[in-house]
Design a protein around this motif. Structure first.
Motif, PDB file in Angstrom:
ATOM      1  N   ARG A  15       0.833  -1.201   0.000  1.00  0.00           N
ATOM      2  CA  ARG A  15       0.000   0.000   0.000  1.00  0.00           C
ATOM      3  C   ARG A  15       0.871   1.256   0.000  1.00  0.00           C
ATOM      4  N   GLU A  16       1.927   1.252   0.812  1.00  0.00           N
ATOM      5  CA  GLU A  16       2.839   2.396   0.850  1.00  0.00           C
ATOM      6  C   GLU A  16       3.581   2.563  -0.472  1.00  0.00           C
ATOM      7  N   ALA A  17       3.954   1.465  -1.116  1.00  0.00           N
ATOM      8  CA  ALA A  17       4.619   1.543  -2.419  1.00  0.00           C
ATOM      9  C   ALA A  17       3.671   2.126  -3.465  1.00  0.00           C
ATOM     10  N   ASP A  18       2.411   1.730  -3.407  1.00  0.00           N
ATOM     11  CA  ASP A  18       1.418   2.284  -4.342  1.00  0.00           C
ATOM     12  C   ASP A  18       1.232   3.778  -4.118  1.00  0.00           C
ATOM     13  N   GLN A  19       1.222   4.214  -2.862  1.00  0.00           N
ATOM     14  CA  GLN A  19       1.086   5.642  -2.562  1.00  0.00           C
ATOM     15  C   GLN A  19       2.291   6.422  -3.070  1.00  0.00           C
ATOM     16  N   ARG A  20       3.488   5.869  -2.899  1.00  0.00           N
ATOM     17  CA  ARG A  20       4.687   6.545  -3.403  1.00  0.00           C
ATOM     18  C   ARG A  20       4.645   6.644  -4.920  1.00  0.00           C
ATOM     19  N   ALA A  21       4.111   5.630  -5.558  1.00  0.00           N
ATOM     20  CA  ALA A  21       4.059   5.610  -7.018  1.00  0.00           C
ATOM     21  C   ALA A  21       3.102   6.657  -7.574  1.00  0.00           C
ATOM     22  N   THR A  22       2.197   7.161  -6.751  1.00  0.00           N
ATOM     23  CA  THR A  22       1.265   8.172  -7.246  1.00  0.00           C
ATOM     24  C   THR A  22       1.826   9.578  -7.126  1.00  0.00           C
ATOM     25  N   GLY A  23       2.986   9.755  -6.480  1.00  0.00           N
ATOM     26  CA  GLY A  23       3.615  11.065  -6.357  1.00  0.00           C
ATOM     27  C   GLY A  23       4.140  11.536  -7.706  1.00  0.00           C
ATOM     28  N   TYR A  24       4.273  12.851  -7.875  1.00  0.00           N
ATOM     29  CA  TYR A  24       4.678  13.364  -9.177  1.00  0.00           C
ATOM     30  C   TYR A  24       6.089  12.936  -9.554  1.00  0.00           C
ATOM     31  N   ARG A  25       6.982  12.770  -8.577  1.00  0.00           N
ATOM     32  CA  ARG A  25       8.340  12.324  -8.915  1.00  0.00           C
ATOM     33  C   ARG A  25       8.314  10.930  -9.532  1.00  0.00           C
ATOM     34  N   GLU A  26       7.615  10.017  -8.889  1.00  0.00           N
ATOM     35  CA  GLU A  26       7.548   8.656  -9.401  1.00  0.00           C
ATOM     36  C   GLU A  26       6.853   8.610 -10.752  1.00  0.00           C
ATOM     37  N   ARG A  27       5.812   9.419 -10.916  1.00  0.00           N
ATOM     38  CA  ARG A  27       5.114   9.464 -12.213  1.00  0.00           C
ATOM     39  C   ARG A  27       6.042  10.012 -13.291  1.00  0.00           C
ATOM     40  N   ALA A  28       6.793  11.057 -12.984  1.00  0.00           N
ATOM     41  CA  ALA A  28       7.708  11.640 -13.966  1.00  0.00           C
ATOM     42  C   ALA A  28       8.824  10.659 -14.317  1.00  0.00           C
ATOM     43  N   LEU A  29       9.354   9.955 -13.313  1.00  0.00           N
ATOM     44  CA  LEU A  29      10.414   8.984 -13.580  1.00  0.00           C
ATOM     45  C   LEU A  29       9.900   7.823 -14.424  1.00  0.00           C
TER      46      LEU A  29
END
Length: 124
Positions: A21-35
């Motif tokens: 769940r925490e990994a999914d939340q991190r993946a929704t951040g703009y940094r992860e989306r941009a990367l």
């Protein structure tokens, strides 16, 4: 002879579910989306990045508004630490005001919370 303690499967399942769940939340951040959206190359100096040095690659907001994060990534560009710092320095040179200073200027206090402090501390 003591037998080894059996793992608590329910607790382990909760830990794994929480980590996912925490990994999914991190993946929704703009940094992860941009990367995930752009190649790991600095948009200015063309330096290439790998997982080993990915922490040195930053997401720059082109309009300098960190709250403007469109889903298509049109306000983002990936810059290395050095180019990102240079871009913000150029912005300060151009406008004469850093984005942080502009925010601080707008958020000036309009009241004095200690105005009545002396009378409150007086002892009768």
């Amino acid at each position: 002879m003591n037998s080894p303690k059996q793992p608590n499967n329910a607790a382990l399942d909760r830990i794994v579910a929480n980590a996912r769940r925490e990994a999914d939340q991190r993946a929704t951040g703009y940094r992860e989306r941009a990367l995930g959206m752009y190649p790991w190359i600095c948009g200015r100096c063309a330096r290439e990045f790998t997982r080993a040095n990915l922490s040195e690659l930053t997401v720059h907001h082109r309009n300098h508004n960190h709250d403007d994060n469109p889903a298509d990534g049109s306000n983002w560009e990936l810059l290395c630490l050095y180019c990102h710092d240079n871009e913000h320095s150029r912005y300060v040179d151009h406008t004469g005001v850093s984005a942080q200073a502009a925010e601080e200027r707008q958020a000036a206090a309009t009241s004095n919370p200690f105005a009545n402090l002396k009378s409150l501390l007086k002892r009768d």
